[in-house]
Design an enzyme around this catalytic site. Structure first.
Site, PDB file in Angstrom:
ATOM      1  N   ILE A   1      71.871  43.871  32.314  1.00  0.00           N
ATOM      2  CA  ILE A   1      72.955  43.577  31.497  1.00  0.00           C
ATOM      3  C   ILE A   1      74.107  44.921  31.805  1.00  0.00           C
ATOM      4  O   ILE A   1      75.032  44.810  31.043  1.00  0.00           O
ATOM      5  CB  ILE A   1      72.588  43.688  30.122  1.00  0.00           C
ATOM      6  CG1 ILE A   1      71.715  45.014  29.710  1.00  0.00           C
ATOM      7  CG2 ILE A   1      71.742  42.437  29.726  1.00  0.00           C
ATOM      8  CD1 ILE A   1      71.619  45.065  28.055  1.00  0.00           C
ATOM      9  N   TYR A   2      73.714  45.823  32.626  1.00  0.00           N
ATOM     10  CA  TYR A   2      74.711  46.884  33.177  1.00  0.00           C
ATOM     11  C   TYR A   2      75.357  46.578  34.141  1.00  0.00           C
ATOM     12  O   TYR A   2      75.025  46.656  35.112  1.00  0.00           O
ATOM     13  CB  TYR A   2      73.784  48.310  33.169  1.00  0.00           C
ATOM     14  CG  TYR A   2      73.124  48.779  31.804  1.00  0.00           C
ATOM     15  CD1 TYR A   2      73.410  48.303  30.650  1.00  0.00           C
ATOM     16  CD2 TYR A   2      72.118  49.688  32.203  1.00  0.00           C
ATOM     17  CE1 TYR A   2      72.823  48.782  29.657  1.00  0.00           C
ATOM     18  CE2 TYR A   2      71.345  50.286  31.025  1.00  0.00           C
ATOM     19  CZ  TYR A   2      71.740  49.826  29.741  1.00  0.00           C
ATOM     20  OH  TYR A   2      71.105  50.389  28.511  1.00  0.00           O
ATOM     21  N   GLY A   3      76.552  46.284  33.848  1.00  0.00           N
ATOM     22  CA  GLY A   3      77.456  45.616  35.146  1.00  0.00           C
ATOM     23  C   GLY A   3      77.883  44.088  35.000  1.00  0.00           C
ATOM     24  O   GLY A   3      77.839  43.774  34.049  1.00  0.00           O
TER      25      GLY A   3
END
Length: 330
Positions: free
Chosen positions: A52-54
């Site tokens: 979920i990061y990016g």
């Protein structure tokens, strides 16, 4: 207090990777890899990333694959924690067993054998899905030897206990900072102590409030995601800066930064809680990384002073936009 996570010994301060995959910052892989290397060389070997990061095409998993392709000798030196099973675009949890399995399979495919996922966790539980179902699906992959351990994040004390009844929980990633002390009062910290679960304290710098980088609402760029968070809304910002000013006074007398005081306060909670607490500040520059990783010890008097400030402080605004609030303390 020494700390072992998923069988690996880790340093006292971890590294949060979210800033390295923030599209607004535009950090390239070539720029991010030296930051990760510097973190490891400084003893920060617990790396917290996520699907979920990016974006789907470039997130923590892709960056880690690039890093370990370049430095395969570092694989056993680093403890990698990965979050998935949540859509930030639609604010929906993917906590059903089949969704969890799809997420893990996807993460393993992106990793491509270049690194091991030591801890995997659903970024948010679903209020409509039994925690036992979500945790049980992750545990299947631990039992199969495909990932190292099961993590849990943003849950209630009751859910943590239910999860611990299903399988061993390698770590609980919970928000803890001078701005967010809820786990010290809602039973979560006590439950972590009861089950000997280390706490991975995310956002120890209160999403930048305590870094000194923002003094006014206007200091945040137009596309800064913090503008969507109520604590940073104009009507709350100045009130919340009063707590920052109090911490800055302590830091000034101590000869360090407010951020270092904030991280030290979080780490100090290990003693009062009775289970290891590891802050995981992020950084998008080596200079900021070095500042965050410098160990600062608070005296008992300094700790008492800060705690007195916290008792009087009024933090205004929720820590997440309204659409995300229902996933907290599930």
């Amino acid at each position: 207090m020494s700390l072992t996570v998923a069988g690996k010994t880790v340093g006292p301060i971890g590294f949060g990777m979210i800033g390295l995959n923030n599209p607004a910052k535009g950090i390239t892989t070539e720029e991010a890899i030296p930051i990760l290397k510097a973190a490891l060389e400084a003893g920060s070997n617990f790396w917290n990333g996520g699907r979920i990061y990016g974006t789907e095409d470039y997130n923590s998993l892709h960056l880690l694959k690039a890093y370990f392709s370049k430095y395969p000798e570092d694989v056993e030196k680093v403890c990698v924690s990965i979050k998935a099973c949540f859509s930030t675009a639609t604010a929906t949890a993917e906590a059903r067993a089949e969704q969890v399995r799809e997420n893990i399979e996807h993460c393993l495919a992106v990793a491509d054998g270049k690194f091991r996922i030591d801890v995997f966790q659903a970024a948010r539980l679903d209020p409509d899905v039994p925690v036992e179902e979500t945790i049980g699906a992750i545990a299947e992959y631990v039992e199969a030897g495909k990932i190292g351990g099961v993590g849990i994040t943003e849950c209630s004390a009751a859910s943590l206990k239910k999860a611990a009844a299903v399988t061993e929980i390698a770590a609980a990633e919970l928000e803890l900072s001078l701005f967010t002390t809820g786990i010290l009062h809602n039973g979560l910290a006590e439950a972590c102590r009861e089950y000997s679960i280390p706490i991975i304290a995310y956002s120890p710098l209160s999403r930048g409030f305590l870094t000194g980088q923002i003094q006014r609402y206007e200091d945040m760029a137009e596309n800064d995601m913090r503008r969507r968070m109520p604590r940073f809304f104009p009507e709350n910002f100045d009130q919340n800066m009063k707590l920052v000013e109090e911490v800055e006074e302590v830091a000034k007398r101590k000869g360090c930064t407010a951020g270092q005081v904030a991280i030290a306060w979080v780490a100090k909670q290990s003693k009062s809680i009775g289970t290891p607490v590891m802050p995981i500040p992020g950084a998008s520059a080596i200079s900021r990384l070095n500042e965050n990783l410098k160990i600062v010890e608070l005296t008992d008097d300094e700790l008492a002073e800060i705690n007195t400030v916290l008792k009087k402080a009024e933090v205004k605004g929720d820590r997440y936009p309204a659409a995300f609030m229902k996933f907290l303390e599930v």
